[in-house]
Design an enzyme around this catalytic site. Structure first.
Site, mmCIF file in Angstrom:
data_model
loop_
_atom_site.group_PDB
_atom_site.id
_atom_site.type_symbol
_atom_site.label_atom_id
_atom_site.label_comp_id
_atom_site.label_asym_id
_atom_site.label_seq_id
_atom_site.Cartn_x
_atom_site.Cartn_y
_atom_site.Cartn_z
ATOM 1 C CD GLU A 29 -2.574 -1.326 2.647
ATOM 2 O OE1 GLU A 29 -2.378 -0.551 3.518
ATOM 3 O OE2 GLU A 29 -3.082 -2.347 2.769
ATOM 4 C CB SER A 59 -6.443 -6.189 0.121
ATOM 5 O OG SER A 59 -6.861 -7.524 -0.120
ATOM 6 C CD GLU A 60 -3.604 -4.826 5.146
ATOM 7 O OE1 GLU A 60 -3.404 -3.526 5.146
ATOM 8 O OE2 GLU A 60 -4.833 -4.933 5.161
ATOM 9 C CD GLN A 82 0.034 2.285 5.194
ATOM 10 O OE1 GLN A 82 -1.068 2.515 5.848
ATOM 11 N NE2 GLN A 82 0.213 2.588 3.903
ATOM 12 C CE1 TYR A 86 -3.436 -0.327 10.493
ATOM 13 C CE2 TYR A 86 -2.525 0.245 8.310
ATOM 14 C CZ TYR A 86 -3.007 0.494 9.627
ATOM 15 O OH TYR A 86 -3.264 1.909 9.741
ATOM 16 N N PRO A 89 -5.423 -9.531 8.761
ATOM 17 C CG PRO A 89 -6.632 -7.869 7.836
ATOM 18 C CD PRO A 89 -5.664 -8.192 8.823
ATOM 19 C CG HIS A 129 -1.574 3.165 13.903
ATOM 20 N ND1 HIS A 129 -2.987 3.286 14.229
ATOM 21 C CD2 HIS A 129 -1.625 3.327 12.368
ATOM 22 C CE1 HIS A 129 -3.664 3.908 13.182
ATOM 23 N NE2 HIS A 129 -2.799 3.607 11.947
#
Length: 337
Positions: A29, A59-60, A82, A86, A89, A129
């Site tokens: 991304e 879309s990981e 990123q 994240y 998924p 994060h």
């Protein structure tokens, strides 16, 4: 040799690898035109084109799934998630597909891919994060897990990871990204502290995955850390004046047990430091291995200094981090034990 931040070292590793091997591709991304949220891929698309460095949808699972297919058919993808937070998924793809291909195919296929993930706190990013999920990967057979603590290691280990025939999880501590960090302060400081290795070769070089590094020799106690916590451990040793041996694991899986055991048998005491939460953290595995292999050399119990067992506290980020004071208390306790 050049002076590099960790961001520059990571970028240089990908640049060198892409220049040497046309099968290396970089995607994720915002990694193309924008150069990544932390600018780790800045300039790579302009140099190598949109077919070798390109952006993906958010879309990981798609990023990792595509990388697995590419790796199985001869490419060497180096993809970016990123933030480590994240990756969930894509966890099914990572653990059920990438980690298993060599075994499920009886060696007919391998999965030479790298998944880069900024990890840990330091940017006031809160719960989504700032996580340190390394233990979720070290539990999975078929993966390798690497965490550098300085620019030199970041470049050498990332090149090794890209050239490795199996999937490598490459965790990059965000707190070390933009400059030196001496362990005493909340944020990076300048100039480079004596603990920070900022000189990095311009060209190709590798550091073996699975080999720890002794950052400070000592006789009284062994301190085991990785990533940002290496600098915190060194700062704690300075502040306490205890003659501690500080080991930077660098590679969590495979683990350099020989270096750990040799040190603990010499010192008889050990403190393990990591930023992730205590319960079921990676330090528990290290402590268990020390108990199994060094029991008769131990003069006191192995102690762990870690983050809290709580969801990541946004407003209390710097209290959550193990700092020199907390590590120093553990060093004093283990010396008195």
């Amino acid at each position: 040799m050049a002076r590099m931040t960790m961001i520059e070292a990571v970028r240089s590793a990908m640049d060198v690898s892409m220049e040497r091997d046309e099968t290396v591709v970089v995607f994720g991304e915002d990694v193309g035109y924008f150069g990544g949220v932390f600018r780790c891929t800045q300039g790579l698309q302009a140099k190598y084109g949109k077919t070798r460095c390109f952006d993906t949808p958010i879309s990981e699972s798609g990023i990792v799934g595509a990388a697995i297919g590419m790796a199985a058919y001869g490419l060497k993808p180096c993809v970016e998630i990123q933030f480590a937070d994240y990756m969930y998924p894509a966890y099914d793809q990572i653990t059920q597909e990438a980690a298993r291909i060599r075994y499920r195919s009886a060696g007919d296929f391998t999965c030479p891919m790298v998944i880069r993930m900024p990890t840990g706190g330091g940017i006031f990013g809160g719960q989504t994060h700032s996580q340190s999920p390394e233990a979720l990967f070290t539990h999975v057979c078929g993966l390798k897990v690497v965490v550098p603590s300085n620019p030199y290691d970041a470049k050498g280990l990332l090149i090794s990871a890209i050239e490795d025939p199996d999937p490598v999880i490459f965790l990059e501590p965000k707190r070390l990204y933009n400059g030196p960090f001496d362990g005493h302060h909340e944020r990076p400081v300048t100039p480079w502290s004596k603990h920070e290795l900022g000189d990095v070769p311009d060209g190709h070089f590798t550091i073996p995955i699975g080999k720890a590094e002794i950052r400070r020799p000592g006789e009284a106690v062994t301190v085991i850390a990785y990533g940002t916590m290496v600098h915190v451990a060194l700062a704690a040793v300075e502040e306490t004046g205890i003659d501690a041996e500080v080991i930077d694991l660098r590679s969590l899986l495979p683990l350099d047990l020989d270096t750990i055991a040799q040190s603990v048998r010499k010192t008889g005491r050990c403190v393990v430091v990591h930023e992730a939460t205590l319960t079921s953290g990676y330090g528990a595995e290290v402590a268990a291995l020390i108990q199994e292999h060094c029991f008769y050399s131990l003069e006191s119990p192995v102690l762990r200094v870690t983050g809290w067992d709580t969801p990541y506290p946004h407003a209390q980020e710097w209290d959550y981090f193990p700092g020199p004071a907390r590590v120093g208390r553990a060093l004093q306790d283990v010396m008195e034990g």
